[in-house]
Design an enzyme around this catalytic site. Structure first.
Site, PDB file in Angstrom:
ATOM      1  N   HIS A  72     -26.331  65.360  -5.291  1.00 56.04           N
ATOM      2  CA  HIS A  72     -27.765  65.638  -5.443  1.00 56.04           C
ATOM      3  C   HIS A  72     -28.492  65.332  -4.145  1.00 56.04           C
ATOM      4  O   HIS A  72     -28.378  64.227  -3.616  1.00 56.04           O
ATOM      5  CB  HIS A  72     -28.357  64.800  -6.582  1.00 56.04           C
ATOM      6  CG  HIS A  72     -28.101  65.384  -7.936  1.00 56.04           C
ATOM      7  ND1 HIS A  72     -28.981  65.287  -8.978  1.00 56.04           N
ATOM      8  CD2 HIS A  72     -27.045  66.098  -8.401  1.00 56.04           C
ATOM      9  CE1 HIS A  72     -28.493  65.916 -10.036  1.00 56.04           C
ATOM     10  NE2 HIS A  72     -27.308  66.403  -9.726  1.00 56.04           N
ATOM     11  N   TYR A 201     -38.141  62.294 -12.592  1.00 55.11           N
ATOM     12  CA  TYR A 201     -38.780  61.033 -12.975  1.00 55.11           C
ATOM     13  C   TYR A 201     -40.233  61.372 -13.316  1.00 55.11           C
ATOM     14  O   TYR A 201     -40.998  61.772 -12.439  1.00 55.11           O
ATOM     15  CB  TYR A 201     -38.750  60.034 -11.817  1.00 55.11           C
ATOM     16  CG  TYR A 201     -37.369  59.465 -11.514  1.00 55.11           C
ATOM     17  CD1 TYR A 201     -36.448  60.170 -10.737  1.00 55.11           C
ATOM     18  CD2 TYR A 201     -36.999  58.203 -11.999  1.00 55.11           C
ATOM     19  CE1 TYR A 201     -35.198  59.631 -10.454  1.00 55.11           C
ATOM     20  CE2 TYR A 201     -35.745  57.660 -11.712  1.00 55.11           C
ATOM     21  CZ  TYR A 201     -34.852  58.385 -10.945  1.00 55.11           C
ATOM     22  OH  TYR A 201     -33.616  57.862 -10.662  1.00 55.11           O
ATOM     23  N   PRO A 292     -33.460  49.665 -14.661  1.00 54.94           N
ATOM     24  CA  PRO A 292     -32.636  50.810 -14.253  1.00 54.94           C
ATOM     25  C   PRO A 292     -33.330  51.869 -13.391  1.00 54.94           C
ATOM     26  O   PRO A 292     -32.640  52.645 -12.720  1.00 54.94           O
ATOM     27  CB  PRO A 292     -32.190  51.424 -15.582  1.00 54.94           C
ATOM     28  CG  PRO A 292     -33.137  50.913 -16.600  1.00 54.94           C
ATOM     29  CD  PRO A 292     -33.607  49.588 -16.121  1.00 54.94           C
ATOM     30  N   LYS A 296     -30.010  51.321  -9.330  1.00 50.55           N
ATOM     31  CA  LYS A 296     -29.425  50.415  -8.348  1.00 50.55           C
ATOM     32  C   LYS A 296     -28.360  49.453  -8.899  1.00 50.55           C
ATOM     33  O   LYS A 296     -27.592  48.872  -8.130  1.00 50.55           O
ATOM     34  CB  LYS A 296     -30.528  49.579  -7.678  1.00 50.55           C
ATOM     35  CG  LYS A 296     -31.383  50.375  -6.726  1.00 50.55           C
ATOM     36  CD  LYS A 296     -30.608  50.788  -5.486  1.00 50.55           C
ATOM     37  CE  LYS A 296     -31.257  51.939  -4.781  1.00 50.55           C
ATOM     38  NZ  LYS A 296     -30.349  52.898  -4.203  1.00 50.55           N
ATOM     39  N   TYR A 384     -33.445  55.144  -2.045  1.00 51.82           N
ATOM     40  CA  TYR A 384     -32.742  55.784  -3.161  1.00 51.82           C
ATOM     41  C   TYR A 384     -31.286  56.080  -2.799  1.00 51.82           C
ATOM     42  O   TYR A 384     -30.369  55.789  -3.590  1.00 51.82           O
ATOM     43  CB  TYR A 384     -33.461  57.082  -3.570  1.00 51.82           C
ATOM     44  CG  TYR A 384     -33.084  57.564  -4.949  1.00 51.82           C
ATOM     45  CD1 TYR A 384     -33.874  57.279  -6.060  1.00 51.82           C
ATOM     46  CD2 TYR A 384     -31.912  58.289  -5.158  1.00 51.82           C
ATOM     47  CE1 TYR A 384     -33.520  57.711  -7.328  1.00 51.82           C
ATOM     48  CE2 TYR A 384     -31.552  58.724  -6.424  1.00 51.82           C
ATOM     49  CZ  TYR A 384     -32.356  58.427  -7.502  1.00 51.82           C
ATOM     50  OH  TYR A 384     -31.996  58.836  -8.761  1.00 51.82           O
TER      51      TYR A 384
HETATM   52  P1  FAD Z   1     -20.484  44.735 -15.988  1.00 47.74           P
HETATM   53  O1  FAD Z   1     -20.340  46.202 -15.901  1.00 47.74           O
HETATM   54  O2  FAD Z   1     -21.412  44.172 -17.006  1.00 47.74           O
HETATM   55  O3  FAD Z   1     -19.041  44.132 -16.194  1.00 47.74           O
HETATM   56  C1  FAD Z   1     -18.810  42.776 -16.546  1.00 47.74           C
HETATM   57  C2  FAD Z   1     -17.531  42.708 -17.331  1.00 47.74           C
HETATM   58  O4  FAD Z   1     -17.189  41.347 -17.546  1.00 47.74           O
HETATM   59  C3  FAD Z   1     -17.647  43.352 -18.705  1.00 47.74           C
HETATM   60  O5  FAD Z   1     -16.632  44.309 -18.865  1.00 47.74           O
HETATM   61  C4  FAD Z   1     -17.513  42.175 -19.670  1.00 47.74           C
HETATM   62  O6  FAD Z   1     -16.866  42.560 -20.868  1.00 47.74           O
HETATM   63  C5  FAD Z   1     -16.666  41.209 -18.849  1.00 47.74           C
HETATM   64  N1  FAD Z   1     -16.801  39.784 -19.249  1.00 47.74           N
HETATM   65  C6  FAD Z   1     -17.932  39.103 -19.516  1.00 47.74           C
HETATM   66  N2  FAD Z   1     -17.655  37.831 -19.823  1.00 47.74           N
HETATM   67  C7  FAD Z   1     -16.307  37.688 -19.754  1.00 47.74           C
HETATM   68  C8  FAD Z   1     -15.410  36.613 -19.983  1.00 47.74           C
HETATM   69  N3  FAD Z   1     -15.829  35.385 -20.344  1.00 47.74           N
HETATM   70  N4  FAD Z   1     -14.067  36.828 -19.822  1.00 47.74           N
HETATM   71  C9  FAD Z   1     -13.608  38.040 -19.441  1.00 47.74           C
HETATM   72  N5  FAD Z   1     -14.427  39.111 -19.222  1.00 47.74           N
HETATM   73  C10 FAD Z   1     -15.756  38.935 -19.376  1.00 47.74           C
HETATM   74  N6  FAD Z   1     -27.737  50.771 -14.162  1.00 47.74           N
HETATM   75  C11 FAD Z   1     -28.224  51.880 -13.656  1.00 47.74           C
HETATM   76  O7  FAD Z   1     -28.287  51.979 -12.436  1.00 47.74           O
HETATM   77  N7  FAD Z   1     -28.641  52.909 -14.490  1.00 47.74           N
HETATM   78  C12 FAD Z   1     -28.528  52.835 -15.844  1.00 47.74           C
HETATM   79  O8  FAD Z   1     -28.883  53.766 -16.554  1.00 47.74           O
HETATM   80  C13 FAD Z   1     -28.024  51.662 -16.391  1.00 47.74           C
HETATM   81  N8  FAD Z   1     -27.924  51.528 -17.737  1.00 47.74           N
HETATM   82  C14 FAD Z   1     -27.450  50.352 -18.228  1.00 47.74           C
HETATM   83  C15 FAD Z   1     -27.356  50.179 -19.612  1.00 47.74           C
HETATM   84  C16 FAD Z   1     -26.916  48.955 -20.153  1.00 47.74           C
HETATM   85  C17 FAD Z   1     -26.852  48.786 -21.657  1.00 47.74           C
HETATM   86  C18 FAD Z   1     -26.568  47.899 -19.280  1.00 47.74           C
HETATM   87  C19 FAD Z   1     -26.119  46.566 -19.839  1.00 47.74           C
HETATM   88  C20 FAD Z   1     -26.632  48.090 -17.913  1.00 47.74           C
HETATM   89  C21 FAD Z   1     -27.071  49.306 -17.375  1.00 47.74           C
HETATM   90  N9  FAD Z   1     -27.153  49.513 -16.002  1.00 47.74           N
HETATM   91  C22 FAD Z   1     -27.629  50.640 -15.498  1.00 47.74           C
HETATM   92  C23 FAD Z   1     -26.715  48.518 -15.054  1.00 47.74           C
HETATM   93  C24 FAD Z   1     -25.283  48.774 -14.583  1.00 47.74           C
HETATM   94  O9  FAD Z   1     -24.529  49.376 -15.581  1.00 47.74           O
HETATM   95  C25 FAD Z   1     -24.731  47.418 -14.183  1.00 47.74           C
HETATM   96  O10 FAD Z   1     -25.510  46.962 -13.088  1.00 47.74           O
HETATM   97  C26 FAD Z   1     -23.250  47.434 -13.821  1.00 47.74           C
HETATM   98  O11 FAD Z   1     -22.458  47.644 -14.957  1.00 47.74           O
HETATM   99  C27 FAD Z   1     -22.864  46.101 -13.175  1.00 47.74           C
HETATM  100  O12 FAD Z   1     -21.496  46.029 -13.024  1.00 47.74           O
HETATM  101  P2  FAD Z   1     -20.728  44.636 -13.104  1.00 47.74           P
HETATM  102  O13 FAD Z   1     -19.315  44.950 -12.829  1.00 47.74           O
HETATM  103  O14 FAD Z   1     -21.434  43.644 -12.262  1.00 47.74           O
HETATM  104  O15 FAD Z   1     -20.952  44.125 -14.587  1.00 47.74           O
HETATM  105  C1  DHB Z   2     -29.608  57.471 -14.499  1.00 47.53           C
HETATM  106  C2  DHB Z   2     -30.009  56.186 -14.659  1.00 47.53           C
HETATM  107  C3  DHB Z   2     -31.010  55.693 -13.854  1.00 47.53           C
HETATM  108  O1  DHB Z   2     -31.399  54.422 -13.988  1.00 47.53           O
HETATM  109  C4  DHB Z   2     -31.642  56.474 -12.917  1.00 47.53           C
HETATM  110  O2  DHB Z   2     -32.648  55.966 -12.174  1.00 47.53           O
HETATM  111  C5  DHB Z   2     -31.217  57.761 -12.753  1.00 47.53           C
HETATM  112  C6  DHB Z   2     -30.200  58.273 -13.563  1.00 47.53           C
HETATM  113  C7  DHB Z   2     -28.528  58.010 -15.358  1.00 47.53           C
HETATM  114  O3  DHB Z   2     -28.037  57.257 -16.216  1.00 47.53           O
HETATM  115  O4  DHB Z   2     -28.156  59.182 -15.208  1.00 47.53           O
END
Ligand code: FAD
Ligand code: DHB
Length: 390
Positions: A72, A201, A292, A296, A384
């Site tokens: 994009h 957006y 979100p 980021k 972005y």
């Molecule tokens: P996570 O992906 O949370 O991974 C952490 C992992 O650790 C998980 O698999 C969990 O099961 C595991 N864990 C936790 N505790 C333990 C333990 N004690 N022992 C073993 N394993 C454990 N970001 C965006 O940019 N756009 C979005 O639309 C967006 N939507 C989101 C929707 C939701 C519901 C959530 C929660 C987050 C969203 N985010 C979004 C944020 C983005 O998904 C996260 O920033 C990203 O997943 C971070 O990655 P991570 O690896 O740090 O953590």
């Molecule tokens: C999506 C999520 C976001 O937070 C965003 O700013 C743009 C796209 C997505 O899930 O596609």
């Protein structure tokens, strides 16, 4: 069991770190308390910034992304029933983003680990991190009903906001900052082609809406709702009617289709400092959360993993710990920039139910400024697509 780097969490941060270390020949073990199926299907983010695309590609994990991801080159800001495009490459020396779901990144990294003989232990719950202030930290974990110990040189907690990593740091060392928002997102996946090629957006009197996608056949759409919103109050017809109202633009219409998934995402900003205690490091959501808007969260997780991998490799190969010593400060500089950008995008685009009409006029003025000034558009674009890592 013994390994060099013990990683808690098989989200994007933990899986990418494990992958980068494996490419450098550094042994590691990932402990994940959920099943493989669960982590591969958890719907979350969808936009990869240029740095994330680059690291996946250069480390050999980008083949499927390059085949299925959608490049994009801009986004639309929609307000006052007008659409304004912000172009990325012309403002950023050719940089762009890739629409490719977090679920797919996670699947790709797990598949490569499997092919290369990496160790990811699913349904293994980390219970405690001990001896973090010594040269031989360890993780106690439960797997198949029994308790085990993983002895390591370094422990990295990539275990998300509710994990044990941050809690295992001495609370006297830790400083935290947080901010709550008076809204949440209701997100849907729908089996209908996206209604246009780019993300939209929208700032509307009724609240924010976002048009995104997962593939040429699947749309991803979000609506601002109340933080305590009941999903049951949102039958499919109501969701489509609300999306139609918020994306209103003469001559444009939103395609409807079967909704295959619905969920509510809370919004919060949070930062913990520092990201290190002895031989324990924090990466990704374990240390910081962004709302979100601006996509980021996943990208910050990937940036932490990239920085930390380089630091661990330098310490391992050359006995030089200078990058490890600098990790917390280097990563946090980028984290705070993304915190600001996410806050900026969120407050500019959402309707705060407690704000007055003056605040709304300021939002519109800022949106018009971005739509009409090259300097303002360039600032949004470079944040972005992502500022350089490190
Ligand atoms: P996570 O992906 O949370 O991974 C952490 C992992 O650790 C998980 O698999 C969990 O099961 C595991 N864990 C936790 N505790 C333990 C333990 N004690 N022992 C073993 N394993 C454990 N970001 C965006 O940019 N756009 C979005 O639309 C967006 N939507 C989101 C929707 C939701 C519901 C959530 C929660 C987050 C969203 N985010 C979004 C944020 C983005 O998904 C996260 O920033 C990203 O997943 C971070 O990655 P991570 O690896 O740090 O953590
Ligand atoms: C999506 C999520 C976001 O937070 C965003 O700013 C743009 C796209 C997505 O899930 O596609």
């Amino acid at each position: 069991m013994r390994t060099s780097v013990g990683i808690i969490g098989a989200g994007p941060a933990g899986l990418l770190l494990a992958h980068l270390l494996r490419q450098a020949g550094i042994e590691n073990v990932v402990l994940e308390n959920r099943t493989r199926d669960y982590v591969e299907h958890r719907q979350r983010a969808g936009v990869l910034e240029q740095n994330t695309v680059d690291v996946l590609r250069s480390s050999g994990a980008g083949e499927r992304m390059d085949r299925l991801g959608l490049r994009h080159d801009g986004i639309e800001l929609r307000f006052a029933r007008e659409g304004h495009r912000v172009d990325f490459p012309s403002h950023t020396g050719g940089r762009s983003v890739m629409v490719y779901a977090q679920t797919e990144v996670v699947k790709d990294l797990i598949a490569i680990s499997e092919q290369q003989g990496g160790t990811i232990r699913f349904e293994a719950e980390a219970l405690a991190i001990e001896k973090a202030d010594t040269g031989s930290p360890l993780i106690r974990y439960r797997h198949e009903g029994a308790e085990h110990t993983l002895e390591c040189d370094i422990v990295v907690a990539c275990d998300g906001f509710h994990g044990i990593g941050r809690q295992s740091m001495p609370q006297s060392l830790l400083r935290t900052w947080s901010h709550e928002y008076p809204f949440a997102w209701l997100g849907i996946l729908a089996d209908v082609p996206p209604s246009c090629d780019e993300l939209i957006y929208a700032n509307h009197e009724r609240g924010f809406a976002l048009h995104s996608m997962r593939s040429p056949q699947v749309s991803r759409l979000y609506l601002q709702v109340a933080p305590d919103e009941d999903l049951n109050a949102w039958p499919d017809d109501r969701i489509w009617a609300e999306l139609d109202a918020r994306f209103e633009l003469p001559g444009w219409s939103l395609e409807h289709g079967p909704i295959t998934e619905k969920g509510i995402t809370p919004m919060r900003s949070f930062v913990a400092e520092p990201l290190r205690y002895g031989r324990l490091f924090l990466a990704g959501d374990a240390a910081h959360i962004v709302p979100p808007t601006g996509a980021k969260g996943l990208n910050l997780a990937a940036a932490d993993a990239t920085l930390l991998a380089a630091a661990i490799i330098q310490a391992h190969d050359k006995g030089d710990e200078s990058l490890l010593d600098a990790y917390s400060e280097t990563a946090l500089r980028r984290v705070w920039r993304a915190e600001h950008f996410s806050y900026f995008m969120t407050t500019m685009l959402h309707r705060d139910p407690h704000a007055d009409d003056f605040a709304h006029r300021l939002q519109l003025s800022n949106l018009r400024y971005i739509a009409s000034s090259e300097a303002a558009a360039a600032s949004l674009a470079e944040n972005y697509v992502g500022l350089p890592v490190g």
